[in-house]
Design an enzyme around this catalytic site. Structure first.
Site, PDB file in Angstrom:
ATOM      1  N   ASP A  76       4.636   1.151  -3.048  1.00 11.76           N
ATOM      2  CA  ASP A  76       4.506   2.536  -2.590  1.00 11.76           C
ATOM      3  C   ASP A  76       5.224   3.176  -3.845  1.00 11.76           C
ATOM      4  OD1 ASP A  76       3.656   5.196  -1.702  1.00 11.76           O
ATOM      5  OD2 ASP A  76       5.822   5.325  -1.105  1.00 11.76           O
ATOM      6  N   ASP A 130       7.778   3.785   2.272  1.00 11.87           N
ATOM      7  CA  ASP A 130       9.149   4.393   2.858  1.00 11.87           C
ATOM      8  C   ASP A 130       8.205   5.347   3.827  1.00 11.87           C
ATOM      9  OD1 ASP A 130       8.033   6.172   0.582  1.00 11.87           O
ATOM     10  OD2 ASP A 130       9.426   7.424   1.319  1.00 11.87           O
ATOM     11  N   ASP A 181       2.669   4.683   4.791  1.00 13.01           N
ATOM     12  CA  ASP A 181       2.774   3.295   4.351  1.00 13.01           C
ATOM     13  C   ASP A 181       2.748   2.506   5.613  1.00 13.01           C
ATOM     14  OD1 ASP A 181       3.069   4.244   1.620  1.00 13.01           O
ATOM     15  OD2 ASP A 181       5.321   4.410   2.005  1.00 13.01           O
TER      16      ASP A 181
END
Length: 480
Positions: free
Chosen positions: A243, A434, A438
């Protein structure tokens, strides 16, 4: 062993097994307790407005069409539309968008957004079960159910070793009387002796001890593993998907370029822009103030007006200053250069004349570039970045870090779809993230790695490995 009368051998085997299992469970239990301590519980009350009064009600009891209040610093509890107030929302946890989003009357908001400033009045459109947050949780549960379990090294070894030894013992029992002419009782005795001596007691104890030491060492370095099998599986990773916001970047904007017009110095441009933004609450304004290295004089600033979604106007030393988007300055009659802006660009004008512009970007974490290099050295063949950010912002970070592929503008379901498509033919797939957006991807992949320092509780629960300090350099460190 007990059939042969060798009771001490039988007790020894069982003792070795129990000690090994205890050490392994103790190491994993320690990591899970640390993860539990890391998670923060957030208030689950919704401020519902009824007849001029505000009552705190659990989210599950709030009906669509209710009028709710979202205060500064709180998370939006339900999907809806803003009917009153204006604010700046942090949407990074849900969408991955690093740039704060302005919200005013008529703006749609999703559960999980964080209100940065001002009080918002929101008319709910969906109940809790059908909110964006609830849909993320459903995706996590579905992804977890489809995830293939990873075997530990001892399980993989025993899957081959155990039937092999039993087959050899059976052959000894059957062939001994035929080959040597001995009795069947002698054949059975020798087959049982083979089973006892082939029991890998040293292996049974040494492998859990190795995992115990490995998990303990990882924990001291701020890497928490929820199972010993993930310690071994990390070595087999061939594709790592990252990410962007909060994982590779800090989610905090900084001034990269100061571009003054001819006849204006960079220090002069920053001086007027920083003073105009001195009391502003927008994150970009705070970044501009931080970028100015000179002395600030709050008493020189007056008549500050902050326009949500536009910029700020103020009088600095009695002179009018405008700082904000190009359209904001153009509406005030300031002539600006034509052309498309690259990244996040903020313009500044003094006395109605353009001073220049400032380019800002989401700051890459110090360990991100080193992490990418280390992963390449460890044999990771494919590095991918997924983000909810705009194409220009995401691609710029991806190119800077040397990613093989970059996909932008993705919501949680989109990230999950890409992760499933990226599954390598050989080796394992790891995802590093995080935020709540996600969590489905963390739950679906072979190894989900959550950034614990900044991660949401949903991401921490869905992940298999938690990096306590949120440093991407810990990802290759855990594979070594």
């Amino acid at each position: 062993a007990m059939f042969l009368g060798d009771y001490s051998e039988a007790v020894g085997v069982m003792l070795f097994y129990r000690v090994g299992e205890y050490l392994q469970e103790r190491a994993v239990g320690s990591s899970r307790r640390s993860v539990s301590e890391l998670m923060s519980l957030r208030p689950e009350a919704v401020h519902v407005k009824k007849a001029g009064a505000v009552d705190d009600v659990p989210p599950s009891e709030v009906l669509p069409g209710s009028l709710i209040e979202v205060r500064p610093g709180e998370r939006v509890p339900l999907d809806g539309v803003v009917t009153g107030g204006c604010s700046v929302l942090d949407t990074s946890a849900m969408t991955g968008e690093s740039l704060p989003v302005e919200a005013g009357s008529g703006s749609s908001v999703l559960a999980g957004y964080i209100n940065g400033q001002g009080v918002l009045e929101v008319r709910t459109e969906r109940d809790w079960r059908h909110s964006a947050l609830a849909r993320v949780q459903e995706l996590v549960e579905a992804a977890s159910g489809r995830k293939s379990p990873l075997e530990g090294r001892l399980s993989s070894f025993s899957r081959i070793y155990t039937p092999l030894v039993i087959s050899i013992a059976a052959l000894v029992f059957l062939l001994y009387p035929l080959v040597t002419g001995g009795s069947w009782a002698d054949g059975l005795f020798r087959a049982l002796v083979l089973l006892v001596i082939s029991c890998p007691c040293a292996l049974v104890l040494s492998i859990p001890l190795g995992f115990f030491a490995g998990i303990g060492r990882a924990a001291r370095q701020g890497i928490l593993l929820k199972g010993s099998n993930y310690l071994d599986a990390l070595r087999k990773v061939k594709t790592v998907v990252f990410d962007k916001t909060g994982t590779l970047t800090e989610g905090v904007f900084s001034v990269d370029e100061v571009l003054p017009r001819d006849g204006v110095s960079p220090e002069e441009l920053l001086y007027w822009a920083a003073h105009a933004e001195l009391s502003a609450s927008h994150p970009l304004g705070r970044s501009i103030v931080k970028a100015y290295e000179g002395t600030l004089f709050p008493d020189r600033v007056a008549e500050l007006v902050e326009v949500t979604g536009g910029g700020v106007s103020a009088r600095v030393e009695g002179r009018p200053v405008l700082v904000g988007k190009k359209s904001f300055l153009q509406e005030a009659g300031v002539r600006t250069e034509e052309g498309e802006d690259r990244g996040v660009t903020v313009y500044a004008a003094l006395d109605g004349i353009l001073l220049g512009c400032l380019r800002l970007s989401d700051r890459v974490k110090p360990g991100a570039e080193r992490a990418v290099r280390k992963l390449r050295e460890l044999g990771v063949s494919n590095l991918v970045m997924l983000t909810g950010d705009s194409s220009s912002a995401g691609t710029e970070v991806g190119l800077k870090l040397g990613m093989d592929e970059v996909f932008c503008g993705l919501m949680p379901a989109g990230k999950l779809e890409h992760v499933r498509r990226l599954k390598p033919e050989t080796g394992l797939l790891a995802f590093v993230g995080d935020g709540m957006n996600d969590a489905p991807s963390l739950a679906a992949v072979d190894i989900g790695i959550a950034m614990g320092g900044v991660g949401s509780d949903t991401a921490l629960q869905a992940a298999d490995v938690v990096v306590m300090k949120g440093d991407p350099l810990a990802v290759p460190l855990g594979m070594m």
